[in-house]
Design an enzyme around this catalytic site. Structure first.
Site, PDB file in Angstrom:
ATOM      1  CG  PHE A 286     -18.742   5.238  -4.158  1.00 30.61           C
ATOM      2  CD1 PHE A 286     -19.456   6.367  -3.829  1.00 30.61           C
ATOM      3  CD2 PHE A 286     -17.952   4.406  -3.180  1.00 30.61           C
ATOM      4  CE1 PHE A 286     -19.759   6.605  -2.349  1.00 30.61           C
ATOM      5  CE2 PHE A 286     -18.474   5.146  -1.840  1.00 30.61           C
ATOM      6  CZ  PHE A 286     -19.159   5.780  -1.533  1.00 30.61           C
TER       7      PHE A 286
ATOM      8  CB  SER B 116      -0.073   4.298  -8.444  1.00 24.44           C
ATOM      9  OG  SER B 116      -1.188   3.878  -8.621  1.00 24.44           O
TER      10      SER B 116
ATOM     11  N   GLY C 179     -12.216  11.214 -10.234  1.00 29.64           N
ATOM     12  CA  GLY C 179     -10.771  10.605 -10.067  1.00 29.64           C
ATOM     13  C   GLY C 179     -10.543   9.043 -10.372  1.00 29.64           C
TER      14      GLY C 179
ATOM     15  CB  THR D 153      -2.128   6.779   7.901  1.00 32.21           C
ATOM     16  OG1 THR D 153      -0.900   6.739   7.338  1.00 32.21           O
ATOM     17  CG2 THR D 153      -2.785   7.912   7.549  1.00 32.21           C
ATOM     18  N   GLY D 154      -0.017   4.685   9.819  1.00 34.87           N
ATOM     19  CA  GLY D 154       0.566   3.734  10.139  1.00 34.87           C
ATOM     20  C   GLY D 154       0.214   3.313  11.788  1.00 34.87           C
TER      21      GLY D 154
ATOM     22  CB  ILE E 202      -2.336   5.420   0.398  1.00 32.72           C
ATOM     23  CG1 ILE E 202      -3.283   5.513   1.463  1.00 32.72           C
ATOM     24  CG2 ILE E 202      -1.011   5.136   0.705  1.00 32.72           C
ATOM     25  CD1 ILE E 202      -3.533   4.102   1.851  1.00 32.72           C
TER      26      ILE E 202
ATOM     27  CG  PHE F  85      -2.147  -2.911   4.273  1.00 33.50           C
ATOM     28  CD1 PHE F  85      -2.197  -4.175   4.079  1.00 33.50           C
ATOM     29  CD2 PHE F  85      -2.397  -2.211   2.848  1.00 33.50           C
ATOM     30  CE1 PHE F  85      -2.490  -5.129   3.227  1.00 33.50           C
ATOM     31  CE2 PHE F  85      -2.789  -3.006   1.856  1.00 33.50           C
ATOM     32  CZ  PHE F  85      -2.936  -4.253   1.891  1.00 33.50           C
TER      33      PHE F  85
ATOM     34  CE1 TYR G 239      -1.443   7.553  -4.149  1.00 33.77           C
ATOM     35  CE2 TYR G 239      -2.243   6.821  -6.421  1.00 33.77           C
ATOM     36  CZ  TYR G 239      -1.655   6.451  -4.929  1.00 33.77           C
ATOM     37  OH  TYR G 239      -0.870   5.169  -4.804  1.00 33.77           O
TER      38      TYR G 239
ATOM     39  CB  ALA H 191       2.946   7.343   0.045  1.00 35.87           C
TER      40      ALA H 191
END
Length: 316
Positions: free
Chosen positions: A206, A121, A274, A35-36, A81, A11, A146, A79
């Site tokens: 959440f 990040s 997390g 995932t891409g 992610i 993305f 992460y 990565a």
């Protein structure tokens, strides 16, 4: 310049690829496609200055690819992610985000790359900051695997800069959203909420909804990469890339519901481990060093994202 973008089918990576092509650069995209998605590179593939190679950034094949391309700059976006994935499988996270970064740095060193821009990040490496907005002088205090992996990547940037003279910049991104974000993955609350609302499905928050994030539009993130790609741009620096505004998840839900025109009635579920309670990034350093500032406000960015999502869920 000749640019190599890792994670180019993702993305953010595909948006960065499109931006670098628009700026007149030759671009080679690499991705293992775990995932891409190649459809994210549909626009880029129409440009004769773009080429793509399927390769895992942790593999031994990377040296050959980078050595053949001999890019002037590497924009490293490949990565793992998701914070929750890193908690469930910290070894996987470390393999992709730490060893993958080292492998890319080594390949870049061997190929004589001039500039390495790393994706860090801003939403996690500072842990729970004492003061908001948090700037780059705040201590790095990871609270998830992460975040630890992203911080480790920055340490390796320092090693390669000091030992081999490789110019480096780390972009510490806020919570990136926008067109092409996967609504079916575990990351990307804007895409997840937006898709559910457009399909008439229930949405879930959440925790109590008070958790805040600094949401930054993907086009603005691509601009930050473009401004950091030259050798002399913020060498040796970390730059926060966000908006300097924190938005609660509950407020984000309300804004999206208003744009789409549906009821603002999310279900609440227990919070997840997390996840930080609050984050807001001070982005003044990026403006000072590379002339970057966010251009797209939250409502404008949400509107563009919804416009992208509508035809993909059969409502437009």
């Amino acid at each position: 310049m000749r640019i190599l973008v890792s994670g180019a089918a993702g993305f953010i990576g595909s948006t960065v690829t499109d931006r670098m092509l628009a700026d007149g650069h030759d671009v080679v995209g690499i991705d293992d496609l775990s995932t891409g998605r190649l459809e994210n590179l549909t626009q880029a593939s129409l440009d004769a200055r773009f080429s793509f190679e399927k390769v895992d950034v942790t593999s031994s094949d990377l040296d050959d690819v980078v050595g053949r391309v001999r890019p002037h700059a590497v924009l490293h976006l490949a990565a793992q992610i998701d914070v929750r994935v890193s908690i469930r499988d910290p070894l996987l996270d470390a393999r992709l985000n730490v060893l993958g970064t080292i492998n890319m740095l080594e390949a870049s060193r061997k190929a004589g790359v001039g500039k390495f821009v790393h994706t860090s990040s801003g939403g996690s490496i500072y842990g729970t900051p004492r003061h908001l907005p948090v700037d780059e002088t705040a201590p790095v205090a990871p609270e998830s695997q992460y975040a630890a992996g992203k911080a480790a990547g920055e340490l390796y940037l320092s090693v390669y800069r000091a030992t081999y003279g490789l110019a480096t910049t780390a972009l510490a991104l806020g919570n990136v959203y926008g067109p092409r974000q996967d609504p079916h993955g575990e990351a990307g609350v804007v895409a997840i909420f937006g898709t559910a609302m457009l399909e008439g499905r229930p949405t879930m928050i959440f925790g109590d909804g008070a958790t805040t994030r600094d949401y930054v539009f993907v086009g603005d993130v691509a601009d930050a990469f473009a401004r950091s790609a030259s050798v002399d741009a913020a060498n040796g620096e970390r730059l926060n890339i966000g908006t300097g505004t924190q938005t609660a998840v509950r407020e984000l839900h309300s804004r999206l519901a208003g744009i789409i025109g549906v009821a603002d009635t999310p279900e609440l579920a227990p919070s997840r481990p997390g996840e930080l309670a609050r984050i807001e990034l001070d982005v003044s350093k990026a403006q000072r060093l590379v002339g970057w500032r966010p251009q797209v406000d939250l409502d404008g960015g949400l509107g563009r994202t919804v416009d992208w999502l509508r035809p993909r869920v059969g409502t437009g």
